[in-house]
Design a protein around this motif. Structure first.
Motif, PDB file in Angstrom:
ATOM      1  N   GLN A   9       0.831  -1.207   0.000  1.00 10.85           N
ATOM      2  CA  GLN A   9       0.000   0.000   0.000  1.00 10.85           C
ATOM      3  C   GLN A   9       0.866   1.259   0.000  1.00 10.85           C
ATOM      4  O   GLN A   9       0.589   2.215  -0.740  1.00 10.85           O
ATOM      5  N   ASP A  10       1.908   1.264   0.820  1.00  5.76           N
ATOM      6  CA  ASP A  10       2.818   2.416   0.862  1.00  5.76           C
ATOM      7  C   ASP A  10       3.503   2.628  -0.481  1.00  5.76           C
ATOM      8  O   ASP A  10       3.668   3.764  -0.938  1.00  5.76           O
ATOM      9  N   ALA A  11       3.911   1.531  -1.126  1.00  5.07           N
ATOM     10  CA  ALA A  11       4.594   1.646  -2.417  1.00  5.07           C
ATOM     11  C   ALA A  11       3.645   2.173  -3.493  1.00  5.07           C
ATOM     12  O   ALA A  11       4.041   3.004  -4.322  1.00  5.07           O
ATOM     13  N   VAL A  12       2.387   1.722  -3.489  1.00 12.61           N
ATOM     14  CA  VAL A  12       1.409   2.210  -4.466  1.00 12.61           C
ATOM     15  C   VAL A  12       1.128   3.694  -4.220  1.00 12.61           C
ATOM     16  O   VAL A  12       1.036   4.481  -5.172  1.00 12.61           O
ATOM     17  N   ASN A  13       1.007   4.086  -2.960  1.00 19.74           N
ATOM     18  CA  ASN A  13       0.818   5.508  -2.640  1.00 19.74           C
ATOM     19  C   ASN A  13       2.015   6.336  -3.098  1.00 19.74           C
ATOM     20  O   ASN A  13       1.857   7.438  -3.631  1.00 19.74           O
ATOM     21  N   SER A  14       3.206   5.810  -2.891  1.00 23.52           N
ATOM     22  CA  SER A  14       4.415   6.507  -3.333  1.00 23.52           C
ATOM     23  C   SER A  14       4.431   6.639  -4.851  1.00 23.52           C
ATOM     24  O   SER A  14       4.812   7.690  -5.394  1.00 23.52           O
ATOM     25  N   ASP A  17       2.063   9.386  -5.820  1.00 23.97           N
ATOM     26  CA  ASP A  17       2.691  10.690  -5.546  1.00 23.97           C
ATOM     27  C   ASP A  17       3.705  11.044  -6.626  1.00 23.97           C
ATOM     28  O   ASP A  17       3.781  12.192  -7.075  1.00 23.97           O
ATOM     29  N   GLN A  18       4.503  10.055  -7.030  1.00 24.28           N
ATOM     30  CA  GLN A  18       5.524  10.313  -8.046  1.00 24.28           C
ATOM     31  C   GLN A  18       4.883  10.672  -9.390  1.00 24.28           C
ATOM     32  O   GLN A  18       5.369  11.559 -10.092  1.00 24.28           O
ATOM     33  N   PHE A  19       3.791   9.993  -9.749  1.00 25.27           N
ATOM     34  CA  PHE A  19       3.097  10.351 -10.987  1.00 25.27           C
ATOM     35  C   PHE A  19       2.559  11.779 -10.919  1.00 25.27           C
ATOM     36  O   PHE A  19       2.715  12.557 -11.864  1.00 25.27           O
ATOM     37  N   ALA A  59      11.206   9.301 -14.406  1.00 27.57           N
ATOM     38  CA  ALA A  59      11.116   7.975 -15.025  1.00 27.57           C
ATOM     39  C   ALA A  59      11.878   6.947 -14.188  1.00 27.57           C
ATOM     40  O   ALA A  59      11.403   5.817 -13.976  1.00 27.57           O
ATOM     41  N   ALA A  60      13.059   7.329 -13.693  1.00 26.06           N
ATOM     42  CA  ALA A  60      13.851   6.411 -12.864  1.00 26.06           C
ATOM     43  C   ALA A  60      13.135   6.118 -11.550  1.00 26.06           C
ATOM     44  O   ALA A  60      13.085   4.956 -11.094  1.00 26.06           O
ATOM     45  N   ALA A  66       7.968   0.880  -9.292  1.00 26.51           N
ATOM     46  CA  ALA A  66       7.215  -0.191  -9.942  1.00 26.51           C
ATOM     47  C   ALA A  66       7.894  -1.544  -9.725  1.00 26.51           C
ATOM     48  O   ALA A  66       7.223  -2.559  -9.488  1.00 26.51           O
ATOM     49  N   LYS A  67       9.219  -1.569  -9.781  1.00 23.14           N
ATOM     50  CA  LYS A  67       9.945  -2.822  -9.511  1.00 23.14           C
ATOM     51  C   LYS A  67       9.734  -3.261  -8.072  1.00 23.14           C
ATOM     52  O   LYS A  67       9.557  -4.451  -7.789  1.00 23.14           O
TER      53      LYS A  67
END
Length: 152
Positions: A9-14, A17-19, A59-60, A66-67
């Motif tokens: 969940q934290d990674a998806v939220n991050s 945010d990045q998008f 992008a990085a 995503a990884k």
């Protein structure tokens, strides 16, 4: 440390945010587009912005996040892994551990039986030697007593 679902969940939220940040920065720094070849004086005087650097940076970041999400998803139990299967796997693992312990116990018992047998053999030798020593002492004492008694 959080569980896998919380990390996901934290990674998806991050990632979200990045998008959002990437779109905002690209909108802010991107060159304006011309509509029907109408250029204003403001558009002509704007300095060039490093939009390419921002694009590579975001992008990085997005690719790395995503990884991370892929790794977290792969670490989750599958749908096929129901509670019953997990219990079965746990039971099989415990049964294998128990079987291994039984084998080790059998090997230790065999080794102990060998040590006890050798100990018994050594005890018999010691008892035989002690009996020989006792016999020798009795013979020696009986020989000295018979010599010390006066003949009357």
């Amino acid at each position: 440390m959080a569980d896998r679902l919380t990390q996901l969940q934290d990674a998806v939220n991050s990632l979200a945010d990045q998008f959002c940040n990437a779109i905002g920065v690209l909108q802010q720094c991107g060159p304006p587009a011309s509509f029907s070849n109408i250029q204003t004086a403001i558009n002509k005087d704007q300095p060039a912005n490093p939009t390419e650097e921002y694009a590579q940076l975001f992008a990085a970041l997005i690719a790395r996040t995503a990884k991370d999400i892929d790794v977290l998803i792969d670490s989750l139990p599958s749908e096929e892994s129901t509670a019953a299967l997990q219990i079965l796997n746990l039971c099989l693992t415990k049964a294998a551990s128990l079987y291994k312990l039984e084998e080790e116990n059998h090997e230790a018992a065999t080794c102990l039986e060998d040590v006890v047998y050798r100990g018994d053999m050594l005890l018999e030798k010691i008892q035989s030697a002690l009996a020989d020593i006792a016999q020798s002492q009795l013979k020696t004492r009986s020989g000295t007593h018979s010599q010390s008694l006066p003949d009357s």
